[in-house]
Design an enzyme around this catalytic site. Structure first.
Site, short mmCIF file in Angstrom:
data_model
loop_
_atom_site.label_atom_id
_atom_site.label_comp_id
_atom_site.label_asym_id
_atom_site.label_seq_id
_atom_site.Cartn_x
_atom_site.Cartn_y
_atom_site.Cartn_z
N ARG B 293 -2.06 2.56 14.53
CA ARG B 293 -1.59 2.19 13.81
C ARG B 293 -0.60 2.88 13.06
O ARG B 293 -1.34 2.55 11.52
CB ARG B 293 -2.12 0.85 13.47
CG ARG B 293 -1.82 -0.72 14.52
CD ARG B 293 -1.33 -1.05 15.32
NE ARG B 293 -1.44 -1.29 16.80
CZ ARG B 293 -2.21 -2.72 17.24
NH1 ARG B 293 -1.80 -3.20 16.40
NH2 ARG B 293 -1.59 -3.10 17.80
N GLU B 295 0.75 2.61 9.81
CA GLU B 295 0.84 1.02 9.11
C GLU B 295 0.37 1.67 7.79
O GLU B 295 -0.26 2.16 8.09
CB GLU B 295 0.39 -0.08 9.21
CG GLU B 295 1.18 -1.51 9.31
CD GLU B 295 0.74 -2.52 10.45
OE1 GLU B 295 0.49 -3.46 9.65
OE2 GLU B 295 -0.32 -2.12 10.86
N ARG B 301 -8.79 -5.13 5.63
CA ARG B 301 -8.63 -5.43 7.67
C ARG B 301 -8.21 -3.80 7.68
O ARG B 301 -8.02 -4.69 9.02
CB ARG B 301 -8.98 -6.60 7.76
CG ARG B 301 -7.85 -6.94 7.50
CD ARG B 301 -7.13 -8.20 7.65
NE ARG B 301 -5.64 -9.00 7.52
CZ ARG B 301 -5.39 -9.40 8.65
NH1 ARG B 301 -6.18 -9.77 9.52
NH2 ARG B 301 -3.67 -9.66 8.04
N HIS B 302 -7.16 -3.34 7.93
CA HIS B 302 -6.44 -2.83 9.27
C HIS B 302 -7.33 -1.05 8.33
O HIS B 302 -7.15 -0.68 7.34
CB HIS B 302 -5.18 -2.53 7.92
CG HIS B 302 -4.26 -3.53 7.76
ND1 HIS B 302 -4.29 -4.65 7.35
CD2 HIS B 302 -3.55 -3.90 8.70
CE1 HIS B 302 -3.17 -5.88 7.72
NE2 HIS B 302 -3.04 -5.23 8.59
N GLU B 444 -8.22 -12.69 12.08
CA GLU B 444 -7.12 -12.91 13.03
C GLU B 444 -8.53 -11.01 14.10
O GLU B 444 -8.30 -10.78 13.58
CB GLU B 444 -5.73 -12.73 13.67
CG GLU B 444 -5.56 -12.15 15.09
CD GLU B 444 -5.21 -10.84 14.96
OE1 GLU B 444 -4.05 -10.20 14.16
OE2 GLU B 444 -5.06 -10.29 15.98
N SER B 447 -4.97 -10.83 19.73
CA SER B 447 -3.45 -11.04 20.29
C SER B 447 -2.99 -11.20 21.24
O SER B 447 -3.71 -10.18 21.87
CB SER B 447 -2.89 -10.29 19.25
OG SER B 447 -1.73 -10.99 19.20
N ARG B 495 -13.08 -4.97 13.51
CA ARG B 495 -13.04 -6.31 13.12
C ARG B 495 -13.99 -7.94 13.57
O ARG B 495 -14.78 -8.25 13.26
CB ARG B 495 -11.58 -6.88 13.00
CG ARG B 495 -10.95 -6.78 13.01
CD ARG B 495 -9.72 -7.53 13.06
NE ARG B 495 -8.13 -6.63 11.62
CZ ARG B 495 -6.68 -6.91 11.94
NH1 ARG B 495 -6.23 -8.21 12.04
NH2 ARG B 495 -5.76 -6.65 11.81
#
Lengths: 521, 521
Positions: B293, B295, B301-302, B444, B447, B495
């Site tokens: 990712r 991002e 948490r990323h 989370e 998903s 996670r």
């Protein structure tokens, strides 16, 4: 699994639903007709619409679906539900014969005009396109003569109701029967086989064949056997990063990634990280993950992305402890496949015949110099420190098979010059190294070695290979705070599957292969 | 494992070798002295040189090495060999006390001037740098008073011989004792803890701590439990490509790769490939592999690269069949950790205290609208079709814990607008969708959704999301030849480990974490 919210629909509810579905369907069919001409109308009539978009809560059905594999004589005269693909359908007067397929199993089914089925229903059944998924309610009937063309030979299904769950387009890009035909078979009758690019372009259909189903179930087995064997030996599974800051092995054949405002690379192997784990006291580790090689090789055995089964371990006194652990793991895999995957092996053999895979216990280990001697005796001219060419590896495989009757062996003590910088030199002969390859049917499946675990010697070796020390600083520094002697190796999953099954192209054992010319699907 | 080439060295051979090694060593020590001043001399005196570069064949030792973990009262008075790291060494008059460490176990050891050890040997032992790896020959002795600071509390080792196998540099970038100290402990005495960047910059040393050893052994267990549970349920393991030709999910947050003369992307999830496998009749599949990712999120948490535990399966009548399969898998993981990894959990808790992880059977499932109502009751203002913010997710986690006493639950029926284009709309309410997230301790971890399995509806949804159809042609075409209704989800391994253990940063559960600012080691 708790499914309290699902309750068995009563006969009334089913009928109510049928009517409701029919009504909704008729409306939708009208729209469809305008769009896609009249032909769509008939086919869509019996659709179960709720399945297209998830059933409303109160309308959920609960029907026990029986597997095609379980349709045997024990079920004779039972009325039951089956979900399967329409492999073929053929109308014949007032009857329609279907072959229903589920993975590697198939069964004959019949719709006949009578009490239970209308003329319209037979016509409907005859018009269902191949590869559509259907739900049928049918009675299981014994047949007089075995049905040789189906896996379920003793029974057939007499269909009373049929619903199309998902409709396939009428024109398939390839025919499944063609895709499993052995090369050359039926050529006189003009029967086709499917070429590799067509297969790979339409992989979703090609993977439905019995051959593909068998190959990838066996591949799943290889991974499981690999991990289970190593876990029993006390190995720990690790996860290593694929995006790395420096191309470790000299910078050739590496893919570049844009990483925010800088550049990064895709790991050509997890080896450096496995080694760091050894320096971090994990003692014995393995990992299973993708490996990337930006090599412009368009051969039967090269992929730009493949799955590496990697091993690394500290040893006590000699790097042969590592070779023994790896060869024993391979032997456990071979035994597991032989004992638990006979059906899959035989299914693949039907299309691609090959000799059963042979191996010895303990595994044969030859030294590189012995191999050179064998090749020279067979007429090959090569230098002492020259690497083996691919044809010479294959020839050697044949010579070893003749002499020792094994398809699996280890070649130990490669010339130092042809191995990566982190390979431990042989202390007795500086021309050679404590490194090895492993071969299946004459092709390399593993490359490994004792690694240099001393930061000074590693620096010296990296300089000798003209590697930029700054770029591998983190790696070299890992050995500065106490590092046990260790070794390991990396196995190519696709090659192991290809060679074990006696296949001839690594694209057959990669679900979605990547090579310099292929990035899709 | 066959080790026929290794034979037990006789006493004579060992002595001969010692002499030979000593001789060789003295020569090398002379060289080293010239290079690195006199100080190197003493330390190198007892090195086993053969181990640095692989022992010559005829000089291989075979000593049974005893594990530190196995040094108990049963071994009292035995003379045996141990290989371990020097955790600490402290000279005191004519004695030197060492703590020897092996992974999470350690033992006290002693060299004392007497019959068996010279003054020089004590000095040698005292000078061995921390984290060096040594082989010691020692007698196991019972101790009067339990040694509280060691895992082996009832015995100590009286060393008779000591060899340095690998020497650590004298200055360590971090101290292991500091690295396992709970936050705040010993602050008055000026005791340090180690900050995260120092840890990660020197990950090879940080991973040696008891806390790290426990975390990554537990992580290995999560992967194994995940796969074993799904294999028992009839799932097949698949391998999906990470280099893909088109950024599937709209093109944002994707890494670009140079691919020969063209460009490619790193897969943001294996989801499209998992779905193709369902269309190819594999019925139920899982895969474990890296997910990328791009991002620019610098949060606790990323990560830009993490390990995805992915599931996809065909279902019969309702997508809740998928939810049930996934939640049951999670429950099996939680139970497996609770029952088989207590030591690891307690080790981590010593440094990072947390409440035991709670879960219900069957798993609690709430609908999105219920969650919104709970949040509104707690004073949160939000729209019906608004996604949950991270603080609201955490608050919801606390509300759910209070009301239902569980750290794990499913949130079902998300607003359609906040989910990807391939999500199946809710047939009863077009504002919602057949999609769900799963949460651990309010964060989370998964998903998932029922996927659109109809090519026409999928095209419509992709257009609605303004996705270039040409780029996802292969994906949409997969549904044209019959596709069963199906769903799945993707779990973030790091996670799950972080939240199960009650840790607060995902970098603690990634061996070599990658974020926008970190690409090394």
């Amino acid at each position: 699994v708790v499914l309290t919210f699902l309750r068995r629909a009563t006969e009334e509810e089913q009928q109510a639903q049928s009517k409701k579905a029919l009504k909704k369907q008729q409306k939708e069919a009208e729209k469809a007709a305008k769009k896609a001409e009249k032909q769509a109308k008939l086919v869509s009539m019996f659709w179960v619409c709720c399945l297209t978009s998830g059933a409303p809560f109160q309308l959920v059905l609960y029907r026990a679906l029986v597997k095609v594999e379980d349709l045997t004589l024990e079920k004779v005269d039972q009325l039951l539900w089956v979900r399967a693909r329409v492999h073929t359908s053929r109308a014949k007067g007032k009857q329609c014969f279907l072959v229903l397929r589920q993975q590697q199993f198939n069964v004959q089914a019949l719709v006949a005009v009578g009490d239970r089925a209308s003329k319209q229903m037979v016509k409907f059944a005859a018009n269902i396109t191949k590869e559509s998924i259907v739900d049928v309610e049918a009675v299981v009937r014994r047949v007089e003569q075995k049905i040789e063309s189906c896996s379920q030979q003793d029974i057939e299904l007499h269909i009373e109701r049929i619903f199309v769950i998902s409709q396939a387009e009428p024109r398939l890009p390839l025919q499944l029967d063609d895709a499993v035909r052995p090369d050359g078979e039926g050529e006189e009758e003009g029967r086709a086989t499917v070429n590799q690019d067509t297969r790979l372009d339409n992989r979703v259909i090609d993977l439905r064949t019995t051959t593909s189903q068998a190959i990838f179930r066996l591949q799943s087995g290889v991974c499981q056997l690999f991990r289970d064997t190593l876990t029993k030996k006390g190995f720990v599974e690790i996860q290593t990063p694929k995006i790395i800051s420096a191309a470790s092995e000299g910078g050739a054949n590496v893919f570049t990634v844009s990483y925010f405002k800088t550049s990064a690379y895709l790991a050509q192997s997890p080896q450096l990280y496995k080694q760091m784990c050894i320096c971090a006291d994990f003692d014995k580790v393995f990992c299973v993950g993708p490996v990337f090689r930006a090599e412009d090789s368009n051969t039967h055995r090269h992929l730009t992305e493949f799955v590496g089964l990697d091993i690394e371990m500290a040893f006590n006194y000699h790097y042969h402890e590592v070779i023994d652990s790896i060869t024993d793991t391979m032997v456990q895999i071979f035994k597991g496949l032989r004992d638990n995957f006979q059906t899959e092996i035989q299914t693949v053999n039907k299309q691609f015949p090959s000799e059963p895979f042979k191996f010895l216990e303990p595994t044969l280990r030859l030294e590189f110099q012995e191999a050179v001697a064998m090749l020279r005796e067979a007429g090959v001219e090569m230098g002492d420190e020259e690497d083996l060419s691919t044809p010479n590896e294959k020839l050697l495989g044949r010579l070893v098979k003749e002499k020792y009757d094994t398809d699996f062996y280890v070649l130990d003590k490669y010339p130092l010059a042809v191995r990566p910088f982190y390979t431990m030199p042989d202390p007795n002969n500086p021309k050679y190294s404590n490194s090895y390859d492993m071969f299946m049917r004459g092709e390399e499946i593993l490359s490994g070695a004792q690694r240099v675990h001393d930061a000074e010697l590693l620096t010296e070796r990296a300089l000798h290979h003209q590697i930029d020390l700054e770029k591998i600083k983190a790696y070299i520094d890992s050995f500065r705070y106490g590092a046990p002697p260790h070794g390991g190796g990396g196995i190519g999953l696709e090659r192991v599957c290809m060679l074990y099954l006696g296949l001839h192209n690594v694209r057959q054992t990669s679900m979605f292969p990547r090579d310099p010319k292929r990035l899709t699907p």
